[in-house]
Design a protein around this motif. Sequence first.
Motif, PDB file in Angstrom:
ATOM      1  N   CYS A   1       0.840  -1.186   0.000  1.00 35.94           N
ATOM      2  CA  CYS A   1       0.000   0.000   0.000  1.00 35.94           C
ATOM      3  C   CYS A   1       0.877   1.240   0.000  1.00 35.94           C
ATOM      4  N   LEU A   2       0.285   2.362  -0.355  1.00 33.21           N
ATOM      5  CA  LEU A   2       1.027   3.623  -0.308  1.00 33.21           C
ATOM      6  C   LEU A   2       0.075   4.746   0.059  1.00 33.21           C
ATOM      7  N   ALA A   3       0.648   5.778   0.641  1.00 29.24           N
ATOM      8  CA  ALA A   3      -0.108   6.978   0.982  1.00 29.24           C
ATOM      9  C   ALA A   3       0.856   8.146   0.984  1.00 29.24           C
ATOM     10  N   GLY A   4       0.496   9.215   0.315  1.00 30.14           N
ATOM     11  CA  GLY A   4       1.349  10.396   0.296  1.00 30.14           C
ATOM     12  C   GLY A   4       0.754  11.490  -0.557  1.00 30.14           C
ATOM     13  N   ARG A   5       1.319  12.674  -0.412  1.00 29.55           N
ATOM     14  CA  ARG A   5       0.842  13.821  -1.168  1.00 29.55           C
ATOM     15  C   ARG A   5       1.185  13.644  -2.654  1.00 29.55           C
ATOM     16  N   VAL A   6       0.261  14.040  -3.498  1.00 30.23           N
ATOM     17  CA  VAL A   6       0.427  13.909  -4.943  1.00 30.23           C
ATOM     18  C   VAL A   6       1.538  14.832  -5.440  1.00 30.23           C
ATOM     19  N   ARG A   7       2.456  14.244  -6.211  1.00 25.91           N
ATOM     20  CA  ARG A   7       3.456  15.019  -6.955  1.00 25.91           C
ATOM     21  C   ARG A   7       3.196  14.722  -8.428  1.00 25.91           C
ATOM     22  N   PRO A   8       2.464  15.622  -9.133  1.00 26.09           N
ATOM     23  CA  PRO A   8       2.005  15.309 -10.488  1.00 26.09           C
ATOM     24  C   PRO A   8       3.081  15.497 -11.545  1.00 26.09           C
ATOM     25  N   ALA A   9       2.949  14.732 -12.631  1.00 25.75           N
ATOM     26  CA  ALA A   9       3.821  14.879 -13.795  1.00 25.75           C
ATOM     27  C   ALA A   9       3.060  14.404 -15.026  1.00 25.75           C
ATOM     28  N   ARG A  10       2.953  15.274 -16.028  1.00 25.59           N
ATOM     29  CA  ARG A  10       2.251  14.928 -17.266  1.00 25.59           C
ATOM     30  C   ARG A  10       3.286  14.565 -18.326  1.00 25.59           C
ATOM     31  N   HIS A  11       3.188  13.338 -18.806  1.00 31.62           N
ATOM     32  CA  HIS A  11       4.184  12.781 -19.725  1.00 31.62           C
ATOM     33  C   HIS A  11       3.915  13.228 -21.149  1.00 31.62           C
ATOM     34  N   ALA A  12       4.976  13.565 -21.877  1.00 34.32           N
ATOM     35  CA  ALA A  12       4.849  13.944 -23.290  1.00 34.32           C
ATOM     36  C   ALA A  12       5.853  13.192 -24.158  1.00 34.32           C
TER      37      ALA A  12
END
Length: 237
Positions: free
Chosen positions: A46-57
């Motif tokens: 399992c995992l829990a943590g604040r979102v660090r977003p990244a949009r792939h191109a």
Amino acid sequence: MDIRQDAPAARFAALTTAHVADACLRTGIPVCCAPAAVVPVLPGRCLAGRVRPARHAGSVDVFLEAIELAADGDVLVVDDAGRTDRACVGDLVVLEARAAGLAGLVVWGAHRDTADLVAVGLPVFSLGATPSGPLELDPRPAGALEHARVGPFTVGPQDLALADDDGVLFVPADRAGELFDLAESIRDTERRQADRIRAGESLRAQVGFGAYLAAREADPALTFRAHLRAVGGAIEE
């Protein structure tokens, strides 16, 4: 958020995404689940943590930049538009994320290097595996490090990602303490109910199901959920 950065993982370790989803439902917070096709590479983690977003191109540098900005315990949430014709994440990115102290990855897209990812051991949730990496490089989208889309939901650093074998759930970080408190109460009530079933008292008896059926005869508009609220039951329709 009024809890330490490592507190979400510590508290979620004794919960499930189902408990927290039920807590969302009871508090009126939208239940934001990734589509069921997003599954763990390594079950049982399992995992829990604040979102660090990244949009792939099409290029790995956006992930490296996101990791550079991340804090310990963050979850790298990769938006590859749900594509499964190419892998956007492989062993090097996952190793880099682990070395930087991230809690894991949620990928709205595909991964590769499955055996290596299993060996690394960092929780990774994705739409599955495919051998091919990106074959083209698209222009980097605006806000590539500000938000990511997973299924119908857009998430960012204001959200927590919670994931286990049931899937991935996103919740507002500033409501996490409230949700975890309620989820723990739901968990404890359900455990007591399960113990009573094992001891021979059916769930139907515990929730007064016969009385509900009789009341519904008199009032066809009565819902089971309303009956549960009246008797203090923990399960939902």
